[in-house]
Design a protein around this motif. Structure first.
Motif, PDB file in Angstrom:
ATOM      1  N   ASP A 143     134.842 -13.204 -23.360  1.00  0.00           N
ATOM      2  CA  ASP A 143     134.839 -11.749 -23.502  1.00  0.00           C
ATOM      3  C   ASP A 143     133.617 -11.233 -22.740  1.00  0.00           C
TER       4      ASP A 143
ATOM      5  N   ARG B  91     133.131  -7.932 -22.194  1.00  0.00           N
ATOM      6  CA  ARG B  91     132.952  -6.516 -22.531  1.00  0.00           C
ATOM      7  C   ARG B  91     131.535  -6.203 -22.969  1.00  0.00           C
ATOM      8  N   LYS B  92     130.829  -7.146 -23.518  1.00  0.00           N
ATOM      9  CA  LYS B  92     129.494  -6.890 -24.066  1.00  0.00           C
ATOM     10  C   LYS B  92     128.426  -6.794 -22.987  1.00  0.00           C
ATOM     11  N   ARG B  93     128.708  -7.303 -21.782  1.00  0.00           N
ATOM     12  CA  ARG B  93     127.733  -7.276 -20.684  1.00  0.00           C
ATOM     13  C   ARG B  93     127.871  -5.974 -19.913  1.00  0.00           C
ATOM     14  N   GLN B  94     126.774  -5.349 -19.630  1.00  0.00           N
ATOM     15  CA  GLN B  94     126.744  -4.157 -18.786  1.00  0.00           C
ATOM     16  C   GLN B  94     125.881  -4.466 -17.584  1.00  0.00           C
TER      17      GLN B  94
ATOM     18  N   LYS C   4     135.746  -5.135 -16.136  1.00  0.00           N
ATOM     19  CA  LYS C   4     136.853  -4.821 -17.057  1.00  0.00           C
ATOM     20  C   LYS C   4     138.182  -5.312 -16.503  1.00  0.00           C
TER      21      LYS C   4
ATOM     22  N   GLY D  48     138.580  -6.683 -20.029  1.00  0.00           N
ATOM     23  CA  GLY D  48     137.325  -7.305 -20.456  1.00  0.00           C
ATOM     24  C   GLY D  48     137.442  -8.749 -20.884  1.00  0.00           C
TER      25      GLY D  48
END
Length: 186
Positions: free
Chosen positions: A180, A182-185, A121, A146
Motif C-alpha cells: 500500500d 497511499r501513506k507515502r507523499q 496512485k 494506491g
C-alpha cells in the motif's frame, strides 16, 4: 549551475532550494585502454533540473564516438501534478565499456530497457535485462488506487553475480510484492 531559495510553503520535504544545471555537454569523453575495458570515446549530453514546486527533469545521453558502441539514453521527469515518467535504454556490446564494468564474460553483450509512467496512485512500468539476446531479468509493477503489485523474474545463472548471491537464490528466482503506497507523499 543555478541555485535558488524557495520560500513557498509547499517547498516540499527535500528542502527549500531549486537546482538547475540546465544543459550539460561533453563533446568527447575519452576512456583510455584499461580504465574500463578497451579504449572508448563518448559524446555526453544531459540536464538536471530540480525547479520549485516539487518537479524535476533529468536526462542523460551517452553516444559512442569510438569503441564497441556502448549507448545510454535515459530520462526521468516529474510534473507538478505528481506524474512521473521514466524512459531508459542501455546497450552494452561485447567487449565494450559497460560490458567490462559489468564483468560480462567475453563474447557476451547486454541491454536494459525500462519504462514507467503514472503517479503513486495510478501507474505502471517494466524493466527488462537481456544478455546476448536472452531475457535474464524482468520486473513489472502496477499501482492501482494506491495498491502496488510488483513482480520480478530472474535467471541467476546468466547474471554476473557473486557466488554467495547465486547460492542464495539458486539458478532462477521469482518474486511478487504487494503493498500500500497511499501513506507515502513524495
Amino acid at each position: 549551475p543555478i541555485l535558488e531559495r524557495d520560500d513557498s510553503p509547499d517547498g516540499g520535504s527535500s528542502g527549500n532550494w531549486a537546482v538547475s544545471l540546465d544543459e550539460v555537454e561533453i563533446a568527447e569523453f575519452l576512456l583510455q585502454e584499461g580504465v574500463a575495458g578497451p579504449r572508448a570515446a563518448f559524446s555526453i549530453d544531459g540536464k538536471f533540473r530540480l525547479p520549485k514546486a516539487r518537479t524535476f527533469d533529468l536526462s542523460l545521453t551517452a553516444l559512442p564516438l569510438e569503441g564497441a558502441g556502448d549507448r545510454i539514453e535515459a530520462t526521468l521527469k516529474r510534473a507538478v501534478s505528481g506524474a512521473y515518467r521514466l524512459d531508459a535504454d542501455i546497450e552494452a556490446p561485447s567487449g565494450g565499456t559497460l560490458a567490462s564494468l559489468a564483468r560480462l564474460p567475453d563474447g557476451e553483450s547486454a541491454s536494459l530497457s525500462a519504462r514507467a509512467s503514472g503517479t503513486l496512485k495510478e501507474g505502471d512500468g517494466f524493466a527488462e535485462l537481456k544478455i546476448s539476446g536472452a531475457t535474464i531479468a524482468e520486473l513489472t509493477g502496477k499501482i492501482t488506487a494506491g495498491d502496488l503489485l510488483a513482480s520480478a523474474n530472474l535467471n541467476a545463472s546468466r547474471i554476473p553475480l557473486s557466488e554467495q548471491v547465486r547460492s542464495l537464490i539458486g539458478p532462477s528466482a521469482s518474486l511478487t510484492l504487494e503493498g500500500d503506497v497511499r501513506k507515502r507523499q513524495i
